[in-house]
Design a protein around this motif. Structure first.
Motif, PDB file in Angstrom:
ATOM      1  N   GLN A 258       3.763  -9.354 -62.028  1.00  0.00           N
ATOM      2  CA  GLN A 258       2.853  -9.007 -60.545  1.00  0.00           C
ATOM      3  C   GLN A 258       1.964  -8.131 -60.069  1.00  0.00           C
ATOM      4  OE1 GLN A 258       5.524  -9.059 -56.725  1.00  0.00           O
ATOM      5  NE2 GLN A 258       7.123  -8.680 -57.891  1.00  0.00           N
ATOM      6  N   GLY A 259       2.302  -6.782 -62.020  1.00  0.00           N
ATOM      7  CA  GLY A 259       0.959  -5.840 -62.227  1.00  0.00           C
ATOM      8  C   GLY A 259       1.947  -4.852 -61.284  1.00  0.00           C
ATOM      9  N   THR A 260       0.501  -3.873 -61.432  1.00  0.00           N
ATOM     10  CA  THR A 260       1.215  -2.734 -60.385  1.00  0.00           C
ATOM     11  C   THR A 260       0.154  -2.302 -59.350  1.00  0.00           C
ATOM     12  OG1 THR A 260       2.382  -1.798 -61.774  1.00  0.00           O
ATOM     13  CG2 THR A 260       1.348   0.138 -60.483  1.00  0.00           C
ATOM     14  N   PRO A 261      -0.061  -2.015 -57.985  1.00  0.00           N
ATOM     15  CA  PRO A 261       1.816  -2.440 -57.019  1.00  0.00           C
ATOM     16  C   PRO A 261       2.047  -3.201 -57.175  1.00  0.00           C
ATOM     17  CG  PRO A 261       0.186  -1.408 -55.396  1.00  0.00           C
ATOM     18  CD  PRO A 261      -0.453  -1.725 -57.086  1.00  0.00           C
ATOM     19  N   PRO A 262       3.357  -3.704 -57.184  1.00  0.00           N
ATOM     20  CA  PRO A 262       3.347  -4.614 -56.976  1.00  0.00           C
ATOM     21  C   PRO A 262       3.794  -6.310 -55.896  1.00  0.00           C
ATOM     22  CG  PRO A 262       5.556  -3.395 -56.784  1.00  0.00           C
ATOM     23  CD  PRO A 262       4.514  -2.319 -56.945  1.00  0.00           C
ATOM     24  N   GLU A 263       3.258  -7.046 -56.190  1.00  0.00           N
ATOM     25  CA  GLU A 263       2.942  -7.552 -54.717  1.00  0.00           C
ATOM     26  C   GLU A 263       3.926  -7.947 -53.438  1.00  0.00           C
ATOM     27  OE1 GLU A 263       0.228 -11.754 -53.509  1.00  0.00           O
ATOM     28  OE2 GLU A 263       1.119 -11.000 -55.141  1.00  0.00           O
ATOM     29  N   THR A 264       5.187  -8.042 -54.487  1.00  0.00           N
ATOM     30  CA  THR A 264       6.492  -8.558 -53.451  1.00  0.00           C
ATOM     31  C   THR A 264       6.873  -7.343 -53.977  1.00  0.00           C
ATOM     32  OG1 THR A 264       5.852 -10.453 -53.176  1.00  0.00           O
ATOM     33  CG2 THR A 264       8.717  -9.871 -53.097  1.00  0.00           C
ATOM     34  N   ARG A 265       7.355  -6.931 -52.931  1.00  0.00           N
ATOM     35  CA  ARG A 265       9.165  -5.667 -52.914  1.00  0.00           C
ATOM     36  C   ARG A 265      10.397  -6.313 -53.679  1.00  0.00           C
ATOM     37  NH1 ARG A 265      10.012   0.180 -50.311  1.00  0.00           N
ATOM     38  NH2 ARG A 265      10.636   1.323 -52.257  1.00  0.00           N
ATOM     39  N   ILE A 266      10.853  -5.515 -54.716  1.00  0.00           N
ATOM     40  CA  ILE A 266      12.023  -6.091 -54.522  1.00  0.00           C
ATOM     41  C   ILE A 266      13.286  -5.546 -54.516  1.00  0.00           C
ATOM     42  CG2 ILE A 266      14.300  -7.244 -56.177  1.00  0.00           C
ATOM     43  CD1 ILE A 266      11.733  -8.487 -57.999  1.00  0.00           C
ATOM     44  N   ILE A 267      14.451  -5.847 -53.627  1.00  0.00           N
ATOM     45  CA  ILE A 267      15.062  -4.381 -53.170  1.00  0.00           C
ATOM     46  C   ILE A 267      17.073  -4.889 -53.578  1.00  0.00           C
ATOM     47  CG2 ILE A 267      16.431  -3.354 -51.757  1.00  0.00           C
ATOM     48  CD1 ILE A 267      14.309  -2.791 -50.211  1.00  0.00           C
ATOM     49  N   ALA A 268      17.687  -4.719 -54.701  1.00  0.00           N
ATOM     50  CA  ALA A 268      18.833  -5.314 -55.351  1.00  0.00           C
ATOM     51  C   ALA A 268      19.708  -4.038 -54.731  1.00  0.00           C
ATOM     52  CB  ALA A 268      18.116  -5.859 -56.882  1.00  0.00           C
ATOM     53  N   ILE A 269      20.490  -5.414 -54.102  1.00  0.00           N
ATOM     54  CA  ILE A 269      21.878  -4.274 -53.856  1.00  0.00           C
ATOM     55  C   ILE A 269      22.796  -4.829 -55.140  1.00  0.00           C
ATOM     56  CG2 ILE A 269      23.645  -4.388 -52.208  1.00  0.00           C
ATOM     57  CD1 ILE A 269      21.117  -4.980 -50.774  1.00  0.00           C
ATOM     58  N   CYS A 270      23.547  -3.947 -55.448  1.00  0.00           N
ATOM     59  CA  CYS A 270      24.673  -4.300 -56.226  1.00  0.00           C
ATOM     60  C   CYS A 270      26.505  -4.126 -55.158  1.00  0.00           C
ATOM     61  CB  CYS A 270      25.154  -3.367 -57.130  1.00  0.00           C
ATOM     62  SG  CYS A 270      26.446  -3.850 -58.007  1.00  0.00           S
ATOM     63  N   ASN A 271      27.090  -4.795 -54.817  1.00  0.00           N
ATOM     64  CA  ASN A 271      28.054  -5.158 -53.812  1.00  0.00           C
ATOM     65  C   ASN A 271      29.686  -4.819 -55.064  1.00  0.00           C
ATOM     66  OD1 ASN A 271      27.102  -5.086 -51.707  1.00  0.00           O
ATOM     67  ND2 ASN A 271      26.691  -7.076 -51.380  1.00  0.00           N
ATOM     68  N   GLU A 272      29.319  -5.039 -56.021  1.00  0.00           N
ATOM     69  CA  GLU A 272      30.829  -4.942 -57.053  1.00  0.00           C
ATOM     70  C   GLU A 272      30.922  -4.571 -58.108  1.00  0.00           C
ATOM     71  OE1 GLU A 272      35.615  -6.600 -57.361  1.00  0.00           O
ATOM     72  OE2 GLU A 272      34.368  -7.620 -55.506  1.00  0.00           O
ATOM     73  N   HIS A 273      31.118  -3.651 -59.528  1.00  0.00           N
ATOM     74  CA  HIS A 273      31.137  -4.013 -60.152  1.00  0.00           C
ATOM     75  C   HIS A 273      32.392  -3.069 -61.109  1.00  0.00           C
ATOM     76  CE1 HIS A 273      29.749   0.334 -60.940  1.00  0.00           C
ATOM     77  NE2 HIS A 273      28.475  -0.231 -60.252  1.00  0.00           N
ATOM     78  N   ALA A 274      33.091  -3.113 -62.362  1.00  0.00           N
ATOM     79  CA  ALA A 274      34.133  -3.231 -62.527  1.00  0.00           C
ATOM     80  C   ALA A 274      34.252  -1.509 -62.638  1.00  0.00           C
ATOM     81  CB  ALA A 274      34.791  -3.157 -63.855  1.00  0.00           C
ATOM     82  N   PRO A 275      35.380  -0.263 -61.943  1.00  0.00           N
ATOM     83  CA  PRO A 275      35.603   0.829 -61.706  1.00  0.00           C
ATOM     84  C   PRO A 275      34.669   1.681 -63.519  1.00  0.00           C
ATOM     85  CG  PRO A 275      37.222   0.074 -61.015  1.00  0.00           C
ATOM     86  CD  PRO A 275      36.705  -1.353 -61.617  1.00  0.00           C
ATOM     87  N   ASP A 276      34.772   1.446 -64.175  1.00  0.00           N
ATOM     88  CA  ASP A 276      34.558   1.627 -65.554  1.00  0.00           C
ATOM     89  C   ASP A 276      33.233   1.651 -66.248  1.00  0.00           C
ATOM     90  OD1 ASP A 276      35.462  -0.710 -66.214  1.00  0.00           O
ATOM     91  OD2 ASP A 276      36.696  -0.392 -68.169  1.00  0.00           O
ATOM     92  N   THR A 277      32.438   0.290 -65.599  1.00  0.00           N
ATOM     93  CA  THR A 277      31.556   0.082 -65.849  1.00  0.00           C
ATOM     94  C   THR A 277      30.359   0.650 -64.495  1.00  0.00           C
ATOM     95  OG1 THR A 277      30.984  -1.913 -64.120  1.00  0.00           O
ATOM     96  CG2 THR A 277      32.314  -2.112 -66.759  1.00  0.00           C
ATOM     97  N   THR A 278      28.637   0.442 -65.352  1.00  0.00           N
ATOM     98  CA  THR A 278      28.186   0.308 -64.820  1.00  0.00           C
ATOM     99  C   THR A 278      26.898  -0.246 -64.347  1.00  0.00           C
ATOM    100  OG1 THR A 278      26.732   1.840 -66.077  1.00  0.00           O
ATOM    101  CG2 THR A 278      28.357   2.871 -65.138  1.00  0.00           C
ATOM    102  N   LEU A 279      25.932  -0.124 -64.090  1.00  0.00           N
ATOM    103  CA  LEU A 279      25.102  -1.365 -63.343  1.00  0.00           C
ATOM    104  C   LEU A 279      24.411  -1.701 -64.712  1.00  0.00           C
ATOM    105  CD1 LEU A 279      23.435  -2.127 -59.538  1.00  0.00           C
ATOM    106  CD2 LEU A 279      23.859  -4.111 -61.334  1.00  0.00           C
ATOM    107  N   GLU A 280      23.738  -0.448 -65.185  1.00  0.00           N
ATOM    108  CA  GLU A 280      23.236  -0.725 -66.933  1.00  0.00           C
ATOM    109  C   GLU A 280      24.001  -1.518 -67.908  1.00  0.00           C
ATOM    110  OE1 GLU A 280      21.191   2.295 -69.377  1.00  0.00           O
ATOM    111  OE2 GLU A 280      22.458   3.196 -67.824  1.00  0.00           O
ATOM    112  N   ASN A 281      25.435  -1.809 -67.950  1.00  0.00           N
ATOM    113  CA  ASN A 281      26.114  -2.072 -68.308  1.00  0.00           C
ATOM    114  C   ASN A 281      26.249  -3.387 -67.899  1.00  0.00           C
ATOM    115  OD1 ASN A 281      28.311   0.384 -68.231  1.00  0.00           O
ATOM    116  ND2 ASN A 281      27.248  -0.005 -69.515  1.00  0.00           N
ATOM    117  N   VAL A 282      25.883  -4.003 -66.524  1.00  0.00           N
ATOM    118  CA  VAL A 282      26.327  -5.202 -66.165  1.00  0.00           C
ATOM    119  C   VAL A 282      24.348  -5.889 -66.188  1.00  0.00           C
ATOM    120  CG1 VAL A 282      26.464  -6.543 -63.713  1.00  0.00           C
ATOM    121  CG2 VAL A 282      28.124  -4.669 -64.074  1.00  0.00           C
TER     122      VAL A 282
END
Length: 442
Positions: A258-282
């Motif tokens: 897409q390049g910069t700025p992106p033609e389509t904006r993405i909004i990502a929603i995290c609804n659940e991950h293990a308490p001892d993990t972060t999205l960076e791990n997932v």
């Protein structure tokens, strides 16, 4: 009980108008009558909260012409036509044009009632969907839905306004039930893409093959893949933590192209991950850093202080209006219990309890405490919530009490003073202390 919907009755014969009006009024409808189609058009608009019953044969503008004008004004408005025996072919043509149904004279009044009920159900659904679409495209309305005056909510609204104006992708994280999807809609609605497509899909709701087809194509039904449908607007990916690594790789490719700025904006929603993990791990690290350049973490309800009481009051008032009964009066003890509850299901759990409290109150049984206890037992081990000084509980209850009383008396200072036994100066001081303004209730 839902508020009665309107039925507009249009007939040049006064006896017929009044007969239909009386019968439908006895059946629980709110009726209004017009002697001509011309008069009716002056009183109806595109959001008329009801249905139309009209004769076909009328002097001046006939029923068919009237129907066409109504359909051009609002194609979702149900119109029931009354016909004579010789008008049946015309009524069939009217159905093709958009009429809901027709009745042939002489008709059974019960059949009229049945049709009116079906038509009003359809109309209510149409208007509800229309209102929802408006809300989801109106940033002002959406921001008002983010109720609360706690510092974390003030900061959340500021973040939404700031990030909404940006073009970068956004990652939304937070516990279940905190309102992440609402925030995603708000981010889109307050930004430059507000008038463009907002396309959403849950990554957890489909198998990997189905999700791949829906997101990137080719779609089984021949429709555009969602990355194309959302082009120029916003693509909202719920349950981003469920996206498989191969699909994460394909999504990253789309983002990089897409390049910069992106033609389509993405909004990502995290609804659940293990308490001892972060999205960076997932997520893949390269995808995480592309999506997480801007991040919003929604606060859990238990950290929002007196917002809990404000939300409970607003929700119980809404449900009380919907069910046609009184909202439960919250005692000081119940207010403390609401503030101390762990709220593992967050705002979604509070809304459910508010509705059940209203239904209990309508029956004259039960308590808010019993609902909280049953809910938390069903939720399994409760999260702990820190205790607060007594002063905080007292002030939160006092604010809720003044707010509720002001709402009930529609801003009448004298009535509030009398009910709460407060001198005017004391009431003014407390309203100023709690940020309450009479103008909000009038």
């Amino acid at each position: 009980m839902a508020r009665a919907m309107k039925v507009a009755i249009v007939d040049d014969e006064a006896d017929m108008r009044q007969s239909i009006s009386r019968w439908l009024a006895l059946s629980g409808f709110d009726t209004e009558t017009y002697a001509s189609a011309e008069d009716a058009l002056k009183g109806l608009n595109a959001d008329f909260p009801g249905v139309v019953v009209s004769d076909i044969k009328m002097p001046g503008m006939d029923g068919m012409t009237f129907l066409k004008k109504l359909m051009s004004m609002d194609s979702g408005l149900p119109v029931i036509l009354i016909t004579g025996h010789g008008d049946v072919p015309m009524a069939v043509e009217a159905m093709r044009v958009g009429a809901f149904d027709f009745l042939e004279k002489p008709f059974n009044p019960d059949r009229m009632t049945e049709l009116a009920k079906r038509a009003t159900q359809l109309r209510r659904l149409t208007l509800d969907n229309r209102a929802l679409r408006r809300e989801l495209s109106d940033g002002t309305v959406l921001m008002k839905k983010l109720i609360g005056s706690s510092p974390v909510m003030e900061r959340l609204r500021e973040d939404i306004l700031d990030l909404g104006q940006a073009d970068s992708h956004v990652l939304i994280d937070g516990e279940t039930g905190t309102g992440k999807t609402l925030v995603a809609h708000a981010l889109h609605a307050v930004g430059a893409r507000a008038g463009r497509k907002f396309v959403t899909i849950s990554c957890a709701a489909w198998s990997e093959d189905q999700l791949s087809s829906k997101l990137f194509g080719p779609a089984e039904d021949g429709s555009l893949p969602l990355v194309e449908e959302a082009r120029g607007g916003t693509l909202c990916l719920e349950d981003i933590e469920s996206l498989s690594h191969p699909l994460q790789s394909r999504l990253l490719t789309v983002i990089n192209e897409q390049g910069t700025p992106p033609e389509t904006r993405i909004i990502a929603i995290c609804n659940e991950h293990a308490p001892d993990t972060t999205l960076e791990n997932v997520l893949r690290s390269d995808l995480y850093y592309r999506l997480g350049a801007m991040t919003i973490v929604l606060p859990p309800l238990r950290t929002r202080g007196e917002d809990i009481l404000t939300l409970f009051t607003r929700m119980s008032e809404q449900f009380a209006e919907e069910y046609g009964c009184e909202a439960p009066q919250v005692t000081a003890q119940e207010a403390a219990q609401l503030l101390q509850a762990p709220w593992p299901g967050n705002v979604r759990q509070l809304v459910n309890i508010a509705e059940r409290a209203v239904l209990q109150n309508r029956r004259g049984s039960g308590s808010i405490a019993s609902l909280l206890m049953a809910d938390n037992e069903a939720s399994g081990p409760a999260l702990t919530t820190e205790g607060k000084p007594l002063k905080d509980y007292v002030e939160a209850f006092e604010r809720m009490l003044i707010d509720n009383t002001m709402r009930r008396h529609k801003g009448s200072i004298v009535a509030v003073m009398e009910e709460l036994c407060l001198p005017r100066r004391t009431l003014n001081e407390k309203m100023a202390k709690y940020g309450l303004s009479r103008a909000d209730y009038v």
